[in-house]
Design an enzyme around this catalytic site. Structure first.
Site, PDB file in Angstrom:
ATOM      1  N   GLU A 129       7.358  29.030 -15.311  1.00 54.50           N
ATOM      2  CA  GLU A 129       7.883  28.594 -13.720  1.00 54.50           C
ATOM      3  C   GLU A 129       7.478  27.659 -12.774  1.00 54.50           C
ATOM      4  O   GLU A 129       7.146  28.296 -12.195  1.00 54.50           O
ATOM      5  CB  GLU A 129       8.337  30.042 -13.232  1.00 54.50           C
ATOM      6  CG  GLU A 129       9.425  31.219 -13.941  1.00 54.50           C
ATOM      7  CD  GLU A 129      10.706  31.368 -13.301  1.00 54.50           C
ATOM      8  OE1 GLU A 129      11.353  31.928 -13.672  1.00 54.50           O
ATOM      9  OE2 GLU A 129       9.971  32.380 -12.080  1.00 54.50           O
TER      10      GLU A 129
ATOM     11  N   HIS B  21       5.912  36.853 -10.390  1.00 55.79           N
ATOM     12  CA  HIS B  21       6.318  35.662  -9.914  1.00 55.79           C
ATOM     13  C   HIS B  21       5.861  34.780  -8.626  1.00 55.79           C
ATOM     14  O   HIS B  21       4.841  35.343  -7.843  1.00 55.79           O
ATOM     15  CB  HIS B  21       7.117  36.546  -9.311  1.00 55.79           C
ATOM     16  CG  HIS B  21       8.749  35.154  -9.568  1.00 55.79           C
ATOM     17  ND1 HIS B  21       9.341  34.932  -8.521  1.00 55.79           N
ATOM     18  CD2 HIS B  21       9.849  34.838 -10.327  1.00 55.79           C
ATOM     19  CE1 HIS B  21      10.114  33.807  -9.057  1.00 55.79           C
ATOM     20  NE2 HIS B  21      10.171  34.404  -9.800  1.00 55.79           N
TER      21      HIS B  21
HETATM   22  P1  13P Z   1      16.184  28.904 -10.037  1.00 54.84           P
HETATM   23  O1  13P Z   1      16.851  29.807 -11.137  1.00 54.84           O
HETATM   24  O2  13P Z   1      17.177  29.929  -8.893  1.00 54.84           O
HETATM   25  O3  13P Z   1      15.665  28.201  -9.707  1.00 54.84           O
HETATM   26  O4  13P Z   1      15.190  30.005 -10.442  1.00 54.84           O
HETATM   27  C1  13P Z   1      14.549  30.581 -10.614  1.00 54.84           C
HETATM   28  C2  13P Z   1      13.560  31.843 -10.595  1.00 54.84           C
HETATM   29  O5  13P Z   1      12.709  31.759 -10.237  1.00 54.84           O
HETATM   30  C3  13P Z   1      13.963  32.891 -11.578  1.00 54.84           C
HETATM   31  O6  13P Z   1      12.753  33.800 -11.527  1.00 54.84           O
END
Ligand code: 13P
Length: 264
Positions: free
Chosen positions: A182, A107
């Site tokens: 992400e 992550h």
């Molecule tokens: P948000 O949905 O708060 O932007 O976070 C995304 C995230 O990091 C999921 O792993």
């Protein structure tokens, strides 16, 4: 048919008591939706995956077990060693013991705040694939500076090249891989990616992985400011196979609605 993954990442939020309340509400509301015919087929088409804090995984499992076909558990991270003197870390066997079928790996918060490198992430991917029964949710994504220079494709490719190196060494096909795209600039900012731009990156990742590795079931999910208001347009894109939701997953009614809308 590959099931969509609608995943909740609780990050460092919620005690065991909060989690119990959360799942009770989630399951009650889900049953109510089902009673009204609003939940038909959702379980067949998708999985709701919860990455709760590791302190709550076993407790969570007790509550969600009866709904195990549809609700699954994920760890937020794992360590690559099997056991030993690694204070603070948790192993794959430990998360399996608590009913996890998934593990988030790499992550951006682990990369950025805890200095996790692609080399470490590759070791974690290797550990997951040396052990049966856990599917990794590998996170990749560029930051704002990279996007502003329009270098995001090269950046993500570089991450994937190192992170997925263990797949090359593995004999035979990898059964299941989830990649969460992400973009760091979209996480917790209320600035989600435009669905068509997300789809373009997902397609790029899909083509890269398919042409370099042998994977049976590949799903690419999107994370970064996913909400009730944008889930549908994101899920309408052909290469977006699900989402990883942070902030908006913390309220059980909101997250259940996201699950429902993702199937609408
Ligand atoms: P948000 O949905 O708060 O932007 O976070 C995304 C995230 O990091 C999921 O792993």
């Amino acid at each position: 048919m590959k099931k969509k993954i609608i995943a909740a990442n609780f990050k460092m939020n919620k005690t065991n008591r909060d989690i119990e309340e959360y799942f009770n509400t989630f399951v009650n509301n889900m049953n109510e939706f089902k009673g009204k015919g609003l939940f038909e087929n959702i379980g067949l088409n998708s999985e709701a995956v919860f990455a709760t804090p590791c302190t709550s995984l076993c407790e969570s499992y007790k509550i969600i077990k009866p709904y195990g076909d549809f609700i699954k558990l994920s760890a937020q991270d794992i360590y690559f060693e099997k056991n030993g003197a690694y204070t603070g870390e948790i192993s794959i066997d430990m998360i399996k013991d608590c009913g996890c079928e998934y593990a988030i790996v790499g992550h951006s918060e682990r990369r950025r705040i805890f200095n996790e490198t692609d080399e470490t992430i590759a070791k974690k991917m290797s550990a997951v694939y040396s052990s049966e029964g856990v599917t990794p949710i590998l996170c990749v994504g560029e930051n704002k500076e990279v996007r502003e220079k329009d270098m995001q494709y090269d950046f993500v490719k570089k991450q994937l090249k190192t992170d997925l190196e263990p797949l090359k060494a593995k004999s035979g096909k990898v059964y299941s891989l989830i990649i969460a795209y992400e973009p760091v600039w979209a996480i917790g900012t209320d600035l989600p990616i435009r669905p068509e731009d997300g789809d373009k990156m997902h397609r790029f990742i899909y083509d890269y992985v398919r042409s370099n590795y042998e994977v049976d079931e590949l799903r690419i999910i999107y994370g970064g400011s996913v909400k009730e208001s944008n889930i549908k347009e994101l899920m309408d894109e052909p290469y977006i196979n699900g989402v990883l939701v942070g902030g908006a997953s913390l309220d059980p009614s909101v997250f259940l609605n996201i699950v429902r809308l993702s199937n609408a």
